[in-house]
Design a protein around this motif. Sequence first.
Motif, mmCIF file in Angstrom:
data_model
loop_
_atom_site.group_PDB
_atom_site.id
_atom_site.type_symbol
_atom_site.label_atom_id
_atom_site.label_comp_id
_atom_site.label_asym_id
_atom_site.label_seq_id
_atom_site.Cartn_x
_atom_site.Cartn_y
_atom_site.Cartn_z
ATOM 1 N N ASP A 183 -8.355 5.011 -10.197
ATOM 2 C CA ASP A 183 -7.144 5.364 -9.458
ATOM 3 C C ASP A 183 -7.480 5.813 -8.039
ATOM 4 O OD1 ASP A 183 -8.429 7.598 -10.597
ATOM 5 O OD2 ASP A 183 -6.586 8.774 -10.618
ATOM 6 N N ALA A 186 -8.095 2.771 -6.058
ATOM 7 C CA ALA A 186 -6.810 2.144 -5.741
ATOM 8 C C ALA A 186 -6.130 2.849 -4.571
ATOM 9 C CB ALA A 186 -5.906 2.172 -6.973
ATOM 10 N N GLU A 187 -6.186 4.169 -4.550
ATOM 11 C CA GLU A 187 -5.589 4.927 -3.451
ATOM 12 C C GLU A 187 -6.274 4.613 -2.127
ATOM 13 O OE1 GLU A 187 -6.034 8.895 -4.778
ATOM 14 O OE2 GLU A 187 -4.441 8.768 -6.289
ATOM 15 N N CYS A 189 -7.873 1.827 -1.369
ATOM 16 C CA CYS A 189 -7.499 0.470 -0.984
ATOM 17 C C CYS A 189 -6.115 0.450 -0.338
ATOM 18 C CB CYS A 189 -7.520 -0.451 -2.202
ATOM 19 S SG CYS A 189 -9.177 -0.872 -2.790
ATOM 20 N N GLU A 190 -5.193 1.155 -0.932
ATOM 21 C CA GLU A 190 -3.835 1.189 -0.388
ATOM 22 C C GLU A 190 -3.829 1.809 1.006
ATOM 23 O OE1 GLU A 190 0.672 2.689 -1.617
ATOM 24 O OE2 GLU A 190 -1.066 3.260 -2.840
ATOM 25 N N ARG A 191 -4.642 2.812 1.199
ATOM 26 C CA ARG A 191 -4.660 3.507 2.480
ATOM 27 C C ARG A 191 -5.162 2.609 3.614
ATOM 28 N NH1 ARG A 191 -7.555 7.195 0.989
ATOM 29 N NH2 ARG A 191 -9.562 6.608 1.882
ATOM 30 N N GLY A 193 -5.354 -0.821 3.412
ATOM 31 C CA GLY A 193 -4.780 -2.154 3.372
ATOM 32 C C GLY A 193 -5.638 -3.192 2.680
ATOM 33 N N HIS A 195 -7.172 -4.977 -0.983
ATOM 34 C CA HIS A 195 -6.633 -5.319 -2.294
ATOM 35 C C HIS A 195 -7.689 -5.050 -3.362
ATOM 36 C CE1 HIS A 195 -3.012 -7.223 -0.668
ATOM 37 N NE2 HIS A 195 -3.809 -7.694 0.295
ATOM 38 N N GLY A 218 -0.687 -0.855 -8.669
ATOM 39 C CA GLY A 218 -0.749 -1.716 -7.504
ATOM 40 C C GLY A 218 -1.957 -2.625 -7.475
ATOM 41 N N CYS A 244 4.038 -8.909 -4.423
ATOM 42 C CA CYS A 244 2.896 -9.568 -3.771
ATOM 43 C C CYS A 244 3.380 -10.747 -2.934
ATOM 44 C CB CYS A 244 1.898 -10.044 -4.830
ATOM 45 S SG CYS A 244 0.523 -10.986 -4.140
#
Length: 408
Positions: A183, A186-187, A189-191, A193, A195, A218, A244
């Motif tokens: 997790d 994942a956070e 990666c989201e921050r 940009g 995948h 996500g 997506c």
Amino acid sequence: MTSFAPEDLYREPNALAPHYSRFRVAERLLLTGHSHQAWPDCGFEGQLRAWEDAARLVDGKWEEAFARGNRVRAGYAELLGRPERPDDGDCALGSNTHELVVRFLSALPLRARPRLVTTAGEFHSIRRQLDRLEEEGLAIVRVPVDPIDSLSERLRLATDDETAGVLVSAVLYRDARIVGGLDRVAESCERVGAHLLVDAYHALNAIPFDLSSLGLEGAFVVGGGYKYCQLGEGNCFLRVPPDCRLRPAVTGWFAEFSALHEAEDEGRVSYGSGAERFAGSTYDPTSHYRAAEVFDFFRERGLAPDFLRAVSRHQMDRLARGFDGLDADPELVDRDRETPPEAVGGFLALRTPRARDFHEALAARGVATDYRDDLLRLGPAPYLSDRQLDDAVAALGEVAAGFQRAPG
């Protein structure tokens, strides 16, 4: 529904074994459950139905074939904790994980962000492809898996705004250690940009893998049914997160089935929505007929991930305690005693410089195992009784004793 208590699978005869008569699981010591499990007899019936539908319907068989594919998608959605949320992401199907990983990679903005982060412990489908892409100029960052307790944090720190994607396993394929803290990856990666792709092949039906609980809603998730799902070959999937809009460069004509409903710019290749963007092309649907029957079999008998994890933990503990009772020379063969049982997936890895010799000697005694480098791997399955596990460990003890008397 005919459900079982865990104890029904421990005693002799194992209550599940009669449903696997064609694989003769009650007569064989198949400790390859982490590599490929036996198929229940219902899979044979599904395979026959595929032939019968083809003969009866000819080219009209595809409606029936697509219906089986949807049942397979539903089966994977349940394993990912999504049975009542069909619009929250979707699954693209493929014959193997490699073709799905290639489609994923082809959708990433690698010109603008030519950097991929992974671990040094990925299965060959990812490992080999990234090695080859590195030869073509992509920057591949391989994070060592040890110490595993800090692996997710080191992946997180390696992910920056030059990173297009992160590829990591949920369970390491060599030794079954569970990778925690995804997790946080994942956070990260989201921050920035990027995948995230999680390889869940060694997690599905071996450990519960609910995306919401794991904080992976996500993420892309790839996996398949050749191992713990008992679906056989040709049954892999790529879970695509909601909303997506990626456009895979490696794309099959199935990806445009609903493209008329998409408002793409004129002159550009059109894509359908959701996981359809990652669809392939014409395929052999026989595997989906088989898989749809097997998913139904598991569901009707209450063989859900929590139940299967309890059975697996019992079997793993029995194998480990049995091995310890052999009092084998640790220089010859030993097991990991530092990783707690709850942090290990569905097979027991024994470290030995003679892994291949053990594998071959056990095969000569009727015990099926496999090995990777210096690891001999013992993978139980729910259709094996405690007595069968004990017999396999006894054979292992005979082999070890023989090697100790005649080293080398």
